[in-house]
Every structure is written in structure tokens, then in C-alpha cells.
Design an enzyme around this catalytic site. Structure first.
Site, PDB file in Angstrom:
ATOM      1  N   ARG A 146       8.725   7.345  -8.998  1.00  0.00           N
ATOM      2  CA  ARG A 146       9.222   8.399  -8.800  1.00  0.00           C
ATOM      3  C   ARG A 146      10.369   8.551  -9.808  1.00  0.00           C
ATOM      4  O   ARG A 146      10.823   7.337 -10.130  1.00  0.00           O
ATOM      5  CB  ARG A 146       9.841   8.775  -7.363  1.00  0.00           C
ATOM      6  CG  ARG A 146       8.805   8.727  -6.133  1.00  0.00           C
ATOM      7  CD  ARG A 146       9.443   8.972  -4.856  1.00  0.00           C
ATOM      8  NE  ARG A 146       8.557   9.066  -3.672  1.00  0.00           N
ATOM      9  CZ  ARG A 146       8.511   8.168  -2.934  1.00  0.00           C
ATOM     10  NH1 ARG A 146       9.006   6.897  -3.055  1.00  0.00           N
ATOM     11  NH2 ARG A 146       7.476   8.219  -1.947  1.00  0.00           N
ATOM     12  N   LYS A 170      12.033   6.049  -1.059  1.00  0.00           N
ATOM     13  CA  LYS A 170      12.730   7.013   0.022  1.00  0.00           C
ATOM     14  C   LYS A 170      13.197   6.370   1.160  1.00  0.00           C
ATOM     15  O   LYS A 170      12.422   5.478   1.669  1.00  0.00           O
ATOM     16  CB  LYS A 170      11.754   8.332   0.484  1.00  0.00           C
ATOM     17  CG  LYS A 170      11.533   9.179  -1.010  1.00  0.00           C
ATOM     18  CD  LYS A 170      10.588  10.453  -0.479  1.00  0.00           C
ATOM     19  CE  LYS A 170      10.597  11.440  -1.404  1.00  0.00           C
ATOM     20  NZ  LYS A 170       9.527  12.536  -1.018  1.00  0.00           N
ATOM     21  N   HIS A 237       6.723  13.422 -12.618  1.00  0.00           N
ATOM     22  CA  HIS A 237       5.828  13.321 -11.551  1.00  0.00           C
ATOM     23  C   HIS A 237       4.283  13.488 -12.048  1.00  0.00           C
ATOM     24  O   HIS A 237       3.408  12.981 -11.191  1.00  0.00           O
ATOM     25  CB  HIS A 237       6.279  14.489 -10.451  1.00  0.00           C
ATOM     26  CG  HIS A 237       6.070  13.887  -9.102  1.00  0.00           C
ATOM     27  ND1 HIS A 237       7.147  12.699  -8.846  1.00  0.00           N
ATOM     28  CD2 HIS A 237       5.578  14.285  -7.942  1.00  0.00           C
ATOM     29  CE1 HIS A 237       7.053  12.738  -7.476  1.00  0.00           C
ATOM     30  NE2 HIS A 237       6.027  13.505  -6.819  1.00  0.00           N
ATOM     31  N   ARG A 240       3.216  10.342 -12.158  1.00  0.00           N
ATOM     32  CA  ARG A 240       2.857   9.519 -11.073  1.00  0.00           C
ATOM     33  C   ARG A 240       1.683  10.005 -10.542  1.00  0.00           C
ATOM     34  O   ARG A 240       0.743   9.150 -10.076  1.00  0.00           O
ATOM     35  CB  ARG A 240       4.082   9.700 -10.077  1.00  0.00           C
ATOM     36  CG  ARG A 240       3.992   9.366  -8.679  1.00  0.00           C
ATOM     37  CD  ARG A 240       5.589   9.606  -7.967  1.00  0.00           C
ATOM     38  NE  ARG A 240       5.234   9.492  -6.483  1.00  0.00           N
ATOM     39  CZ  ARG A 240       5.380   8.504  -5.697  1.00  0.00           C
ATOM     40  NH1 ARG A 240       5.449   7.296  -6.307  1.00  0.00           N
ATOM     41  NH2 ARG A 240       5.263   8.624  -4.391  1.00  0.00           N
ATOM     42  N   HIS A 263       4.062   6.025   0.232  1.00  0.00           N
ATOM     43  CA  HIS A 263       3.948   7.155   1.158  1.00  0.00           C
ATOM     44  C   HIS A 263       4.042   6.710   2.503  1.00  0.00           C
ATOM     45  O   HIS A 263       3.221   5.784   2.915  1.00  0.00           O
ATOM     46  CB  HIS A 263       2.549   7.994   1.117  1.00  0.00           C
ATOM     47  CG  HIS A 263       2.641   8.729  -0.147  1.00  0.00           C
ATOM     48  ND1 HIS A 263       1.470   9.255  -0.802  1.00  0.00           N
ATOM     49  CD2 HIS A 263       3.644   9.243  -1.104  1.00  0.00           C
ATOM     50  CE1 HIS A 263       1.643   9.829  -1.903  1.00  0.00           C
ATOM     51  NE2 HIS A 263       3.176   9.921  -2.013  1.00  0.00           N
ATOM     52  N   TYR A 272      -4.946  13.248  -3.225  1.00  0.00           N
ATOM     53  CA  TYR A 272      -5.495  12.686  -4.527  1.00  0.00           C
ATOM     54  C   TYR A 272      -7.279  12.358  -4.072  1.00  0.00           C
ATOM     55  O   TYR A 272      -7.799  12.447  -5.278  1.00  0.00           O
ATOM     56  CB  TYR A 272      -5.039  11.238  -4.688  1.00  0.00           C
ATOM     57  CG  TYR A 272      -3.471  11.497  -5.271  1.00  0.00           C
ATOM     58  CD1 TYR A 272      -3.307  12.270  -6.409  1.00  0.00           C
ATOM     59  CD2 TYR A 272      -2.625  11.061  -4.446  1.00  0.00           C
ATOM     60  CE1 TYR A 272      -2.068  12.332  -6.724  1.00  0.00           C
ATOM     61  CE2 TYR A 272      -1.166  11.404  -4.692  1.00  0.00           C
ATOM     62  CZ  TYR A 272      -0.846  11.801  -5.868  1.00  0.00           C
ATOM     63  OH  TYR A 272       0.362  12.085  -6.203  1.00  0.00           O
TER      64      TYR A 272
END
Length: 299
Positions: A146, A170, A237, A240, A263, A272
């Protein structure tokens, strides 16, 4: 009410240690709710009920706010009211049971493998900016970082001998990611030039004065590379997304891609699989004798 909101944002910053990007999102979304409460004449967060919040969601939807944006707003409200309940400032959550309007889910834009190669395999001048920018592009695509993870990287988290980089994602979750050969080579070419700036801290990517590059500076450099090498808009992004899509196409290992991307929910990674299916469907339509339509055939 503003004081309660400020206290919550400070809680997110100091205790939850969320990124500045996430913090700004909470501030914007809850600012909309606060403005709505003021228009409704509410003097406390405890006075906001579900019907009033539903009216705000409907109004924002009519103004063009998308389903995902409204979902993010409701998530922010739920997080805020969990905090208020814990602090004894409220006895209910007005967002409980509320769902945003469903809209078409937009698939992320990616570069195909050929366009990615075109971006990364061009000639690189042997100077400070070119070597740094090449290392940034290669690391984005090699490890699927990220933007916030890349600008937060310190040199000590890099192990080129082992081909690993440790990132804080995150929720301050740590994960170790592999670095591909091309990215290692680009970083090895960059690091001696970085050292010449006498960096003010441990930042991996710095400007000429040795200060850590910020998100906007990195976005600008990536955008300029996209225009120069591809003649198109490019943002971090997208690299990514391309990393994830290309890896999934080759491996078909959704769990591994989930771990690499950081994630929390595999449902986020499953986007995806839709990209992969679109690619397969396009190949099928072009190649299968029973799939191709005659030019004069109507659907």
C-alpha cells in the site's frame, strides 16, 4: 458533540494507531453526520436515531455518493458509537441494521503483464531521482505494498540478503513480504545514493535533503512515470492491484494472495478472482469456435 468526535479521533490516532489516511476518512465521514445532526437541531449524539441516520444516507445517495462510500460512512458511525457506548456517552447505535444502497461493484484497474514490463524495463538514468523512482516502482509491484506502507518503510526493515521486507499495515499489523530479484537490484542501486543525503531518520525513500518522502510526492512520481512510459494515468494502488491479479492468475492460490496483501477478510481478496475470470472469458470469446459470433449476428 464536536468534543466527543475529537476524543474519538484522538483514540483512533493514539490507541488504535490507524494510518493518517484512515483517520482523515473517519473525520470526513463523521463530519457529514455531525453537520446533519446540527441541521436536525440535535444537541447530543444520543439524540441521533436510526430514522434520522437513514434520511442522511438516502440524501447522500441522491447527491451521488456511491454504495461503497456510504458503507464506509456507516462503518465509521458504528465504530464511533461503539466508542460512545464504552465511554457511557450513549445507549444505542443508530447504524445497527442499516445497510447502504447496493450499487455496481467496480473492479480495480490493473496493468497487464506486457504493460507492466513496459513500465519497469525501460532505460534508467544513473542519477538520484531516477534510481529512487525505479526502486519505488519495482517495490510496489514486487511486494504489493500500500502507499502508506511504502512511505512508512525504514531501512532497518529491509533485508536484501534474505529478499524480505517487513511492513506495518492497517491496524499496525506486521507482515514479512518477499522482494523479487528486479526490486532487489533496483534497491541496491538506490541505497548508495540515499546514503549521500545523510537521511534525517531511518526512512528508506527520501528526497535530496534527506527527508522522508510523503504520500503526495510518491503519487506524483508514480503518475509521472505512467505518463512518461505508458502514456496513461498510473497510481500506486494500480501497481498493487496488478501485483495481486498477476499472482493470482499464475498461482490460483487465493489464501496466499490474501496473506501477501494483508487483507483481514478473504472476501476483499476475491475481487481479483473476478478480474481473472474476465480475462479468461475474453480469451474464450476470442478463441472458442462456438463462442465467436458472426459479424451479422445480433444478440
Amino acid at each position: 458533540m464536536q468534543a466527543d468526535l475529537d476524543a474519538f479521533l484522538d483514540h483512533l490516532r493514539s490507541e488504535r494507531q490507524v494510518s493518517q489516511h484512515t483517520l482523515d476518512g473517519y473525520r470526513r465521514d463523521l463530519g457529514k453526520v455531525l453537520a446533519h445532526c446540527e441541521r436536525e437541531g440535535l444537541a447530543a449524539w444520543s439524540a441521533l436515531d436510526t430514522p434520522r441516520l437513514r434520511r442522511l444516507v438516502a440524501k447522500l445517495h441522491l447527491q451521488g455518493l456511491s454504495g461503497p462510500s456510504l458503507a464506509r460512512l456507516l462503518s465509521a458511525v458504528r465504530g464511533f458509537y461503539r466508542y460512545l457506548l464504552r465511554e457511557g456517552r450513549c445507549q444505542h447505535d443508530p447504524a445497527a441494521g442499516l445497510s447502504p444502497p447496493k450499487g455496481e461493484r467496480r473492479l480495480p484497474r490493473t496493468l497487464d503483464a506486457d504493460r507492466t514490463q513496459q513500465l519497469l524495463d525501460g532505460a534508467v538514468e544513473d542519477d538520484f531521482i531516477a534510481r529512487r523512482d525505479q526502486a519505488i516502482l519495482e517495490l510496489f509491484y514486487s511486494s504489493g505494498l500500500r502507499l502508506s506502507e511504502l512511505v512508512g518503510l525504514d531501512l532497518e526493515r529491509l533485508d536484501l540478503a534474505a529478499g524480505l521486507v517487513r511492513v506495518h499495515g492497517k491496524g499496525n499489523k506486521v507482515r514479512d513480504l518477499p522482494i523479487g530479484r528486479k526490486a532487489r537490484e533496483a534497491l541496491e542501486a538506490w541505497l548508495p545514493l540515499r546514503a549521500l543525503t545523510r537521511p534525517v531518520d531511518g526512512a528508506l525513500f527520501v528526497g535530496r535533503q534527506g527527508r522522508r518522502l510523503g504520500p503526495r510526492a510518491v503519487q506524483l512520481r508514480v503518475r509521472q512515470a505512467g505518463v512518461r512510459e505508458l502514456g496513461q494515468h498510473l497510481h500506486p494502488h494500480m501497481l498493487r492491484h496488478s501485483f495481486a491479479s498477476h499472482l493470482l492468475e499464475s498461482s490460483q492460490d487465493l489464501r496466499a494472495v490474501q496473506e501477501l496483501l494483508g487483507h483481514a477478510d478473504i472476501a476483499t481478496t476475491q475481487i481479483y478472482t473476478h478480474l481473472d475470470f474476465q480475462h479468461l472469458a475474453a480469451v474464450y470469446d476470442q478463441a472458442h469456435p462456438r463462442a465467436r459470433r458472426r459479424k451479422d449476428e445480433t444478440p
